[in-house]
Write an enzyme that holds these catalytic residues in place. Structure first.
Site, short mmCIF file in Angstrom:
data_model
loop_
_atom_site.label_atom_id
_atom_site.label_comp_id
_atom_site.label_asym_id
_atom_site.label_seq_id
_atom_site.Cartn_x
_atom_site.Cartn_y
_atom_site.Cartn_z
N ASP A 147 0.78 -1.06 0.04
CA ASP A 147 -0.23 0.00 -0.08
C ASP A 147 1.04 1.22 -0.16
O ASP A 147 1.89 1.22 0.66
CB ASP A 147 -0.96 0.06 1.17
CG ASP A 147 -2.06 1.09 1.29
OD1 ASP A 147 -3.38 0.64 0.95
OD2 ASP A 147 -2.00 2.05 1.06
N ASN B 159 -12.91 -2.73 2.69
CA ASN B 159 -13.92 -1.77 2.65
C ASN B 159 -14.84 -1.76 1.44
O ASN B 159 -14.57 -1.63 0.20
CB ASN B 159 -13.05 -0.38 2.51
CG ASN B 159 -12.26 -0.12 3.59
OD1 ASN B 159 -12.64 -0.28 4.86
ND2 ASN B 159 -10.92 0.61 3.50
N GLN C 32 -13.96 3.06 1.41
CA GLN C 32 -13.37 2.60 0.03
C GLN C 32 -13.25 3.93 -0.72
O GLN C 32 -14.16 4.66 -1.22
CB GLN C 32 -14.46 1.71 -0.76
CG GLN C 32 -14.05 1.05 -2.06
CD GLN C 32 -14.75 0.13 -2.55
OE1 GLN C 32 -16.07 -0.02 -1.95
NE2 GLN C 32 -14.23 -0.65 -3.63
N VAL D 172 -10.80 3.17 -4.01
CA VAL D 172 -10.48 2.72 -5.03
C VAL D 172 -11.67 1.64 -5.39
O VAL D 172 -11.75 0.54 -4.60
CB VAL D 172 -9.33 2.03 -5.03
CG1 VAL D 172 -8.80 1.33 -6.35
CG2 VAL D 172 -7.99 3.04 -4.61
N HIS E 129 -10.67 -5.13 -3.21
CA HIS E 129 -9.11 -5.44 -2.81
C HIS E 129 -9.16 -5.96 -1.27
O HIS E 129 -9.98 -5.12 -0.71
CB HIS E 129 -8.16 -4.25 -3.10
CG HIS E 129 -8.59 -3.15 -2.64
ND1 HIS E 129 -9.62 -2.22 -3.18
CD2 HIS E 129 -8.43 -2.20 -1.57
CE1 HIS E 129 -9.90 -1.25 -2.52
NE2 HIS E 129 -9.05 -1.17 -1.63
N HIS F 224 -7.10 -5.69 2.09
CA HIS F 224 -6.21 -4.98 2.82
C HIS F 224 -5.67 -6.09 3.87
O HIS F 224 -6.41 -6.70 4.57
CB HIS F 224 -6.57 -3.95 3.82
CG HIS F 224 -7.06 -2.70 3.24
ND1 HIS F 224 -6.14 -1.53 2.68
CD2 HIS F 224 -8.18 -2.52 2.66
CE1 HIS F 224 -6.97 -0.70 2.13
NE2 HIS F 224 -8.26 -1.17 1.85
P1 AMP Z 1 -9.73 1.59 0.13
O1 AMP Z 1 -9.58 2.83 0.84
O2 AMP Z 1 -10.26 0.41 0.93
O3 AMP Z 1 -10.32 1.66 -1.28
O4 AMP Z 1 -8.05 1.46 -0.38
C1 AMP Z 1 -7.45 1.82 -1.32
C2 AMP Z 1 -5.92 1.66 -1.02
O5 AMP Z 1 -5.36 1.94 -1.99
C3 AMP Z 1 -5.65 2.76 0.26
O6 AMP Z 1 -5.16 2.05 1.08
C4 AMP Z 1 -4.39 3.45 -0.76
O7 AMP Z 1 -3.32 4.04 0.11
C5 AMP Z 1 -4.26 2.61 -1.93
N1 AMP Z 1 -3.40 3.17 -2.94
C6 AMP Z 1 -3.96 4.08 -3.72
N2 AMP Z 1 -3.23 4.31 -4.94
C7 AMP Z 1 -2.19 3.28 -4.80
C8 AMP Z 1 -0.97 2.95 -5.45
N3 AMP Z 1 -0.89 3.79 -6.69
N4 AMP Z 1 -0.24 2.26 -4.81
C9 AMP Z 1 -0.48 1.35 -3.83
N5 AMP Z 1 -1.42 1.74 -3.06
C10 AMP Z 1 -2.33 2.50 -3.49
#
Ligand code: AMP
Length: 116
Positions: A31, A87, A94, A96, A100, A102
């Site tokens: 992450d 999430n 959430q 992204v 996914h 975590h």
């Molecule tokens: P969520 O908030 O559950 O959608 O998690 C998205 C996660 O993606 C967050 O913990 C971000 O820090 C992580 N994230 C976003 N962009 C990147 C990236 N380019 N490389 C690695 N992690 C990322």
């Protein structure tokens, strides 16, 4: 194409990432903003938007992801104590919209502390 997630772009090599593991089903990356000493994201190549959007067709994939999460946790040395978090939806955090998992560890998780 705005509906292509950042994770798909990472899988396609358009955006760099620190890849921990990958196979035909999924990719695992560190992450970019870790919330624990070990914080990786396990991402299916199939771009399921949210967990709630998964269907019966995704059942085997979701099962493999769970098994893979345990294997990766062991490989990362956190097999005895880690958290797996999904999430689902903006109000749950959430950001992204490509499913996914975590995987968080190497941190003292106290009761009531979800690690986020
Ligand atoms: P969520 O908030 O559950 O959608 O998690 C998205 C996660 O993606 C967050 O913990 C971000 O820090 C992580 N994230 C976003 N962009 C990147 C990236 N380019 N490389 C690695 N992690 C990322």
């Amino acid at each position: 194409m705005t509906d292509v997630s950042i994770f798909t772009r990472i899988m396609q090599g358009e955006i760099p990432a620190d890849i921990v593991y990958q196979d035909d089903d999924c990719i695992c990356i560190n992450d970019i903003a870790p919330k624990a000493p070990v914080h990786v994201l396990l991402i299916p190549r199939t771009p399921i938007t949210r967990l709630v959007d998964a269907t019966a067709e995704d059942q085997a994939l979701l099962g493999r992801l769970m098994l893979r999460a345990g294997e990766i946790a062991k490989q990362l040395g956190i097999g005895d104590a880690f958290r797996l978090i999904v999430n689902n939806g903006e109000q749950a955090g959430q950001t992204v919209f490509h499913l996914h998992l975590h995987i968080l560890g190497d941190k003292r998780f106290t009761e009531g502390n979800l690690g986020f």
